[in-house]
Design a protein around this motif. Structure first.
Motif, PDB file in Angstrom:
ATOM      1  N   TRP A 186      -5.611 -45.029   8.267  1.00 58.57           N
ATOM      2  CA  TRP A 186      -5.312 -45.490   9.622  1.00 58.57           C
ATOM      3  C   TRP A 186      -5.522 -44.335  10.602  1.00 58.57           C
ATOM      4  O   TRP A 186      -5.378 -43.166  10.249  1.00 58.57           O
ATOM      5  N   HIS A 188      -8.684 -47.141  10.169  1.00 60.17           N
ATOM      6  CA  HIS A 188      -8.603 -48.376  10.933  1.00 60.17           C
ATOM      7  C   HIS A 188      -7.674 -48.167  12.136  1.00 60.17           C
ATOM      8  O   HIS A 188      -6.681 -47.448  12.055  1.00 60.17           O
ATOM      9  N   VAL A 225      -4.923 -48.379  14.898  1.00 59.47           N
ATOM     10  CA  VAL A 225      -3.502 -48.726  14.924  1.00 59.47           C
ATOM     11  C   VAL A 225      -3.121 -48.956  16.372  1.00 59.47           C
ATOM     12  O   VAL A 225      -3.289 -48.074  17.211  1.00 59.47           O
ATOM     13  N   LEU A 273      -0.688 -53.890  15.177  1.00 57.58           N
ATOM     14  CA  LEU A 273      -0.511 -53.688  13.741  1.00 57.58           C
ATOM     15  C   LEU A 273       0.571 -54.620  13.197  1.00 57.58           C
ATOM     16  O   LEU A 273       1.664 -54.721  13.751  1.00 57.58           O
ATOM     17  N   SER A 282      -0.670 -46.031   2.610  1.00 62.14           N
ATOM     18  CA  SER A 282      -1.253 -45.968   3.951  1.00 62.14           C
ATOM     19  C   SER A 282      -1.182 -44.531   4.447  1.00 62.14           C
ATOM     20  O   SER A 282      -0.098 -43.953   4.528  1.00 62.14           O
TER      21      SER A 282
END
Length: 521
Positions: free
Chosen positions: A106, A114, A116, A212, A229
């Motif tokens: 993240w 990815h 957030v 999120l 994560s």
């Protein structure tokens, strides 16, 4: 290595350096929170890595921040190295297996993971005030803004939504103050400037949609392992207030969304808060109280929070008292503050008669720590001098190509990578402003139309000196026309009427005085 619901941390040593016993963290006490402290270079990151590996293998999802970029190696198979093999042999870790772990990357900036995001509404006025370092007056204005948005059905999603709402509040400060309390235009302006600073620091990428979903950091794989994560925080550390506020927001979201489950056999999620001092530096009292409340109550949601920092003094005592599992790496004791930190760390452990904690803390080697975890009935175990086990995943960062490959097969690939901007406060207020402008323009034109009609028919009009044409044209002078039934008076007629009105008024006043005078007598 997992044994009977326990997570293997390392092997303790006796004072004569002989092997003592294996040290474990009992999974059923994993939600009782923890603390990992130590000076730079003493092995805190490796301890975080082996704890994350152990929780993952036990089926517990993990969320952690990668501050220096070297935690990303948890997604790759470990590599045999001499010093790792030596440590494994020294503590009796046989076999020493290597493996990669299911990882989801993240990044608030969308560069190394990815995206957030969260919305302004989910952040709330308290955390937003913390993010902007707002004064009490500014915090009051922010509370009014959120109240106004709720009542007006205005969705606050991103920075431009908040800017639009603040503009509206500034333009209507007097009217709104009568209902919601005093709204200072100076405070509104200060908040707008702080929002501009946040925008320049990249916070506009953090606020927005799709937001999120907490469920996406609580995933497990088909083989029963918990997903790890990893938040890329190397760039985020350039704005430590945003980093601390984001992690506090995430804990708050977990607290609000997860149901009460008491004490499960293993945690539902473990949350590692690296560089924890960034959360508490210059934090107002109300924020510290919020952190204490979340840490104290989130345990019953099945969430374990582990703070990772250099100095135990970085964590307030009220929060420190909630942390049951402790791993203390070496500390330096050259300054009075460092000496106080050593004493504080030593006093938090259950004493071991075999050694003096305060002395040992300053003599620990790299990858060595004092360990005390919660044992039977939740009581802390006796502190032990422990050699931390080597990680099974790669020690150090992965390459950019490896990161890209892992992101491509990620279970959340494509869910958060594109922005989505639906109708919210900015669009609604802009539409209202446009409509008001159109209505004002229409009203202005309606007022001008009769005058324009008169001019087109040759009608006369009154003008002020310096505005428009003061001299009527020849046609107007020779052929004056009535205007809406009104005939222009000549100068003589107007003078006669003025004299008549004056005489009538004087006579009326005289009569009234006479009547009132007779009443007084």
């Amino acid at each position: 290595m997992l044994q009977d619901g326990k997570l293997y941390i390392g092997t303790s040593r006796k004072p004569d350096d002989t092997i003592n016993k294996a040290e474990y963290l009992d999974l059923k006490f994993g939600n009782r929170h923890g603390l990992v402290t130590g000076a730079t270079g003493t092995g805190k990151t490796v301890t975080l890595q082996i704890l994350a590996e152990g929780f993952s293998n036990a089926g517990v999802p993990v969320f952690c921040a990668d501050v220096k970029g070297d935690l990303s190696g948890i997604g790759a198979v470990g590599e045999p190295k001499d010093f790792l093999q030596k440590r494994a042999t020294e503590i009796g870790l046989d076999p020493y297996d290597f493996q990669e772990f299911p990882v989801i990357f993240w990044d608030l900036y969308g560069e190394k993971g990815h995206r957030v995001r969260t919305t302004m509404t989910e952040m709330g006025p308290l955390l937003l005030s913390r993010l902007m370092n707002a004064t009490d007056a500014q915090e009051g204005v922010l509370n009014i803004a959120f109240k106004l948005a709720d009542e007006g059905g205005l969705a606050l999603l991103d920075l431009k939504d908040m800017q639009a709402l603040l503009n509206y509040m500034g333009e209507n400060a007097t009217a709104l103050s009568n209902k919601y309390g005093f709204i200072s235009k100076a405070s509104v302006g200060s908040i707008q400037r702080e929002l501009l600073i946040l925008e320049q620091q990249g916070a506009e990428q953090f606020f927005g949609e799709p937001a999120l979903k907490i469920s996406d950091i609580m995933r497990t794989t088909r083989d029963g392992r918990g997903a790890i994560s990893v938040l890329a925080a190397d760039k985020l550390m350039m704005n430590p207030r945003l980093y601390g506020t984001f992690l506090l927001w995430m804990m708050s979201e977990l607290f609000e969304q997860l149901p009460e489950i008491g004490d499960p056999e293993k945690p539902k999620l473990v949350f590692f808060f690296d560089e924890a001092h960034l959360l508490f530096n210059d934090a107002p009292k109300v924020l510290v109280e919020r952190v204490e409340q979340v840490v104290r109550l989130i345990r019953s949601k099945g969430v374990g929070v582990y703070f990772v920092t250099q100095n135990p003094l970085d964590v307030p005592e009220t929060v420190l008292a909630q942390l049951g599992n402790r791993v203390q790496h070496a500390l330096r004791a050259y300054t009075p503050r460092e000496q106080k930190a050593v004493k504080t760390a030593a006093d938090t452990f259950r004493p071991n008669p075999d050694f003096d904690c305060a002395t040992v803390i300053t003599n620990l080697g790299t990858g060595e720590a004092l360990v005390s975890t919660l044992a039977a009935k939740g009581a802390p175990s006796m502190v032990e001098r422990t050699l931390i086990r080597p990680p099974s995943s790669r020690l150090g960062p992965i390459t950019e190509a490896e990161r890209a490959a892992l992101m491509k097969i990620s279970p959340v690939a494509g869910l958060y990578d594109e922005d989505f901007d639906r109708e919210s406060a900015y669009e609604i207020l802009a539409a209202r402003a446009a409509k008001s402008t159109e209505q004002a323009e229409a009203a202005r034109k309606a007022e001008e139309e009769p005058a324009q009609a008169d001019a087109s028919t040759g009608g006369s009009r009154w003008t002020l000196p310096g505005f428009g044409n003061d001299e009527p044209d020849a046609a107007t002078r020779t052929k004056p026309k009535p205007r809406s039934g009104y005939q222009r008076e000549s100068i003589a007629e107007a003078a006669m009427k003025t004299v008549a009105r004056t005489v009538a008024s004087s006579l009326g006043r005289a009569l009234v005085r006479g009547i009132l005078g007779s009443l007084r007598r």
